[in-house]
Scaffold this active site. Sequence first.
Site, PDB file in Angstrom:
ATOM      1  N   ASN A   9      12.424  -7.860   6.756  1.00  0.00           N
ATOM      2  CA  ASN A   9      12.126  -7.690   5.332  1.00  0.00           C
ATOM      3  C   ASN A   9      13.162  -6.738   4.720  1.00  0.00           C
ATOM      4  O   ASN A   9      13.306  -5.591   5.166  1.00  0.00           O
ATOM      5  CB  ASN A   9      10.700  -7.129   5.192  1.00  0.00           C
ATOM      6  CG  ASN A   9      10.308  -6.900   3.747  1.00  0.00           C
ATOM      7  OD1 ASN A   9      11.099  -6.395   2.946  1.00  0.00           O
ATOM      8  ND2 ASN A   9       9.091  -7.249   3.396  1.00  0.00           N
ATOM      9  N   HIS A  12      13.657  -3.099   0.825  1.00  0.00           N
ATOM     10  CA  HIS A  12      14.036  -1.712   0.551  1.00  0.00           C
ATOM     11  C   HIS A  12      15.541  -1.460   0.506  1.00  0.00           C
ATOM     12  O   HIS A  12      15.965  -0.370   0.128  1.00  0.00           O
ATOM     13  CB  HIS A  12      13.278  -0.775   1.488  1.00  0.00           C
ATOM     14  CG  HIS A  12      11.798  -0.888   1.209  1.00  0.00           C
ATOM     15  ND1 HIS A  12      11.274  -0.586  -0.033  1.00  0.00           N
ATOM     16  CD2 HIS A  12      10.772  -1.361   1.948  1.00  0.00           C
ATOM     17  CE1 HIS A  12       9.967  -0.843  -0.022  1.00  0.00           C
ATOM     18  NE2 HIS A  12       9.640  -1.315   1.164  1.00  0.00           N
ATOM     19  N   HIS A  45       9.913  -9.874  -1.029  1.00  0.00           N
ATOM     20  CA  HIS A  45       8.705  -9.921  -1.864  1.00  0.00           C
ATOM     21  C   HIS A  45       9.147  -9.812  -3.321  1.00  0.00           C
ATOM     22  O   HIS A  45       9.652  -8.766  -3.738  1.00  0.00           O
ATOM     23  CB  HIS A  45       7.797  -8.746  -1.468  1.00  0.00           C
ATOM     24  CG  HIS A  45       6.476  -8.716  -2.186  1.00  0.00           C
ATOM     25  ND1 HIS A  45       5.505  -7.804  -1.887  1.00  0.00           N
ATOM     26  CD2 HIS A  45       5.965  -9.485  -3.191  1.00  0.00           C
ATOM     27  CE1 HIS A  45       4.457  -7.999  -2.674  1.00  0.00           C
ATOM     28  NE2 HIS A  45       4.715  -9.012  -3.473  1.00  0.00           N
ATOM     29  N   ARG A  47       8.075  -9.098  -6.502  1.00  0.00           N
ATOM     30  CA  ARG A  47       6.901  -8.508  -7.152  1.00  0.00           C
ATOM     31  C   ARG A  47       6.902  -8.796  -8.636  1.00  0.00           C
ATOM     32  O   ARG A  47       7.966  -8.949  -9.249  1.00  0.00           O
ATOM     33  CB  ARG A  47       6.882  -6.991  -6.919  1.00  0.00           C
ATOM     34  CG  ARG A  47       6.319  -6.598  -5.576  1.00  0.00           C
ATOM     35  CD  ARG A  47       6.165  -5.090  -5.489  1.00  0.00           C
ATOM     36  NE  ARG A  47       5.380  -4.739  -4.328  1.00  0.00           N
ATOM     37  CZ  ARG A  47       4.065  -4.499  -4.347  1.00  0.00           C
ATOM     38  NH1 ARG A  47       3.399  -4.533  -5.477  1.00  0.00           N
ATOM     39  NH2 ARG A  47       3.441  -4.201  -3.240  1.00  0.00           N
ATOM     40  N   ARG A  51      10.158  -4.433  -8.858  1.00  0.00           N
ATOM     41  CA  ARG A  51      10.579  -3.060  -8.546  1.00  0.00           C
ATOM     42  C   ARG A  51      11.684  -3.016  -7.478  1.00  0.00           C
ATOM     43  O   ARG A  51      12.446  -2.085  -7.432  1.00  0.00           O
ATOM     44  CB  ARG A  51       9.387  -2.221  -8.083  1.00  0.00           C
ATOM     45  CG  ARG A  51       8.812  -2.654  -6.765  1.00  0.00           C
ATOM     46  CD  ARG A  51       7.724  -1.729  -6.300  1.00  0.00           C
ATOM     47  NE  ARG A  51       6.513  -1.878  -7.088  1.00  0.00           N
ATOM     48  CZ  ARG A  51       5.314  -1.509  -6.661  1.00  0.00           C
ATOM     49  NH1 ARG A  51       5.195  -0.934  -5.480  1.00  0.00           N
ATOM     50  NH2 ARG A  51       4.252  -1.691  -7.397  1.00  0.00           N
ATOM     51  N   GLU A  72       7.455 -13.669  -0.123  1.00  0.00           N
ATOM     52  CA  GLU A  72       6.107 -13.151  -0.339  1.00  0.00           C
ATOM     53  C   GLU A  72       5.844 -13.149  -1.830  1.00  0.00           C
ATOM     54  O   GLU A  72       6.699 -12.707  -2.619  1.00  0.00           O
ATOM     55  CB  GLU A  72       5.994 -11.717   0.177  1.00  0.00           C
ATOM     56  CG  GLU A  72       6.010 -11.616   1.672  1.00  0.00           C
ATOM     57  CD  GLU A  72       5.982 -10.158   2.116  1.00  0.00           C
ATOM     58  OE1 GLU A  72       5.843  -9.257   1.276  1.00  0.00           O
ATOM     59  OE2 GLU A  72       6.123  -9.933   3.314  1.00  0.00           O
ATOM     60  N   THR A 103       1.859  -3.113  -0.269  1.00  0.00           N
ATOM     61  CA  THR A 103       0.712  -4.028  -0.198  1.00  0.00           C
ATOM     62  C   THR A 103      -0.394  -3.394   0.653  1.00  0.00           C
ATOM     63  O   THR A 103      -0.299  -3.370   1.877  1.00  0.00           O
ATOM     64  CB  THR A 103       1.159  -5.394   0.379  1.00  0.00           C
ATOM     65  OG1 THR A 103       2.393  -5.756  -0.230  1.00  0.00           O
ATOM     66  CG2 THR A 103       0.135  -6.465   0.124  1.00  0.00           C
ATOM     67  N   GLU A 153      -0.899 -14.025   8.380  1.00  0.00           N
ATOM     68  CA  GLU A 153      -0.169 -12.811   8.750  1.00  0.00           C
ATOM     69  C   GLU A 153      -1.185 -11.675   8.719  1.00  0.00           C
ATOM     70  O   GLU A 153      -1.802 -11.397   7.681  1.00  0.00           O
ATOM     71  CB  GLU A 153       0.990 -12.525   7.787  1.00  0.00           C
ATOM     72  CG  GLU A 153       1.691 -11.231   8.196  1.00  0.00           C
ATOM     73  CD  GLU A 153       3.059 -11.043   7.577  1.00  0.00           C
ATOM     74  OE1 GLU A 153       3.718 -12.032   7.217  1.00  0.00           O
ATOM     75  OE2 GLU A 153       3.479  -9.880   7.462  1.00  0.00           O
ATOM     76  N   HIS A 194       3.336  -4.990   8.523  1.00  0.00           N
ATOM     77  CA  HIS A 194       3.073  -3.840   7.674  1.00  0.00           C
ATOM     78  C   HIS A 194       3.037  -2.534   8.457  1.00  0.00           C
ATOM     79  O   HIS A 194       2.227  -2.355   9.351  1.00  0.00           O
ATOM     80  CB  HIS A 194       1.783  -3.951   6.845  1.00  0.00           C
ATOM     81  CG  HIS A 194       1.960  -3.226   5.537  1.00  0.00           C
ATOM     82  ND1 HIS A 194       1.810  -1.878   5.424  1.00  0.00           N
ATOM     83  CD2 HIS A 194       2.370  -3.673   4.326  1.00  0.00           C
ATOM     84  CE1 HIS A 194       2.086  -1.529   4.183  1.00  0.00           C
ATOM     85  NE2 HIS A 194       2.437  -2.589   3.499  1.00  0.00           N
TER      86      HIS A 194
HETATM   87  N1  PXP Z   1       4.302  -8.359   5.724  1.00  0.00           N
HETATM   88  C1  PXP Z   1       3.826  -8.380   4.466  1.00  0.00           C
HETATM   89  C2  PXP Z   1       2.967  -9.533   4.049  1.00  0.00           C
HETATM   90  C3  PXP Z   1       4.166  -7.360   3.554  1.00  0.00           C
HETATM   91  O1  PXP Z   1       3.677  -7.399   2.292  1.00  0.00           O
HETATM   92  C4  PXP Z   1       5.036  -6.342   3.978  1.00  0.00           C
HETATM   93  C5  PXP Z   1       5.436  -5.268   3.014  1.00  0.00           C
HETATM   94  O2  PXP Z   1       6.157  -5.817   1.974  1.00  0.00           O
HETATM   95  C6  PXP Z   1       5.520  -6.375   5.292  1.00  0.00           C
HETATM   96  C7  PXP Z   1       5.116  -7.389   6.151  1.00  0.00           C
HETATM   97  C8  PXP Z   1       6.487  -5.356   5.817  1.00  0.00           C
HETATM   98  O3  PXP Z   1       5.914  -4.109   5.848  1.00  0.00           O
HETATM   99  P1  PXP Z   1       6.833  -2.844   6.119  1.00  0.00           P
HETATM  100  O4  PXP Z   1       7.852  -2.789   5.033  1.00  0.00           O
HETATM  101  O5  PXP Z   1       5.870  -1.718   6.103  1.00  0.00           O
HETATM  102  O6  PXP Z   1       7.475  -3.060   7.474  1.00  0.00           O
END
Ligand code: PXP
Length: 240
Positions: A9, A12, A45, A47, A51, A72, A103, A153, A194
């Site tokens: 992901n 960030h 994601h 959003r 952001r 996402e 989330t 998930e 997450h």
């Molecule tokens: N899976 C989903 C569905 C999420 O919404 C997120 C956060 O955007 C993640 C995984 C990844 O989480 P993290 O950034 O805390 O590793």
Amino acid sequence: MSKVKLGVNIDHVATVRNARGEIYPSPLRAALIAQKYGADSITIHLREDRRHIKDKDFLEINKKLKIPLNLELAPTKEMLKISLRHKPNYICIVPEKRSEITTEGGLNLKKNRKLIRDFLKKFRAKKIRTSLFIEPNISDIKVAKEINANCVEIHTGKFCNLLNKKKSTFNEFNRLKKAVNYANIIGLDVHAGHGITFESAKILSKIKGIKEYNIGHFLIGESIFLGLKKTIKKFKNIIN
Ligand code: PXP
């Protein structure tokens, strides 16, 4: 048995870029590097408040990536329109609150069953693999199967938080394990994500039946430390 997959992901990377309103660091560049070094998929994601990932990031990455892109999104009309138009390989439906930092929990499938079912139907018609981000509970897994999601998930945030705070993870670990087993038994693919760190990944990997992990915040943060040495050396060379 096939290897457990890693979805990277890159939200960030965009957070860092947007903090200065700059054009770097580029999420596309991060996606292509992750692809080159073994990521099995890339997650972003989009959003409602944009952001981090912006529409332009999604379009560029969707066009240039060779491995699957997992988008996402919250179940809104706007996201439905964007995703059906541009057809990413995978879609993971997530709940979204404007005021949250991340989330915070899984979807409320009891309340939103019909809405989510209709979204899944539309995505399936476009041959998009679908996933639902849910808490590790049996009733939501049952609903996910009934409304024909391809995958669930499982939200690992609570487990990871307890571990970070050095509190007992016993109950939450068992809840995750039961949820993963049940989903596998009824024929759903199971992903997890997450808050996952090296430490939590090691423990979670003891649960068999998780096909794919989606990891972002820690992975991007840790990459700073793995890359600082080279970056400082490069600057020293440049200025000398
Ligand atoms: N899976 C989903 C569905 C999420 O919404 C997120 C956060 O955007 C993640 C995984 C990844 O989480 P993290 O950034 O805390 O590793």
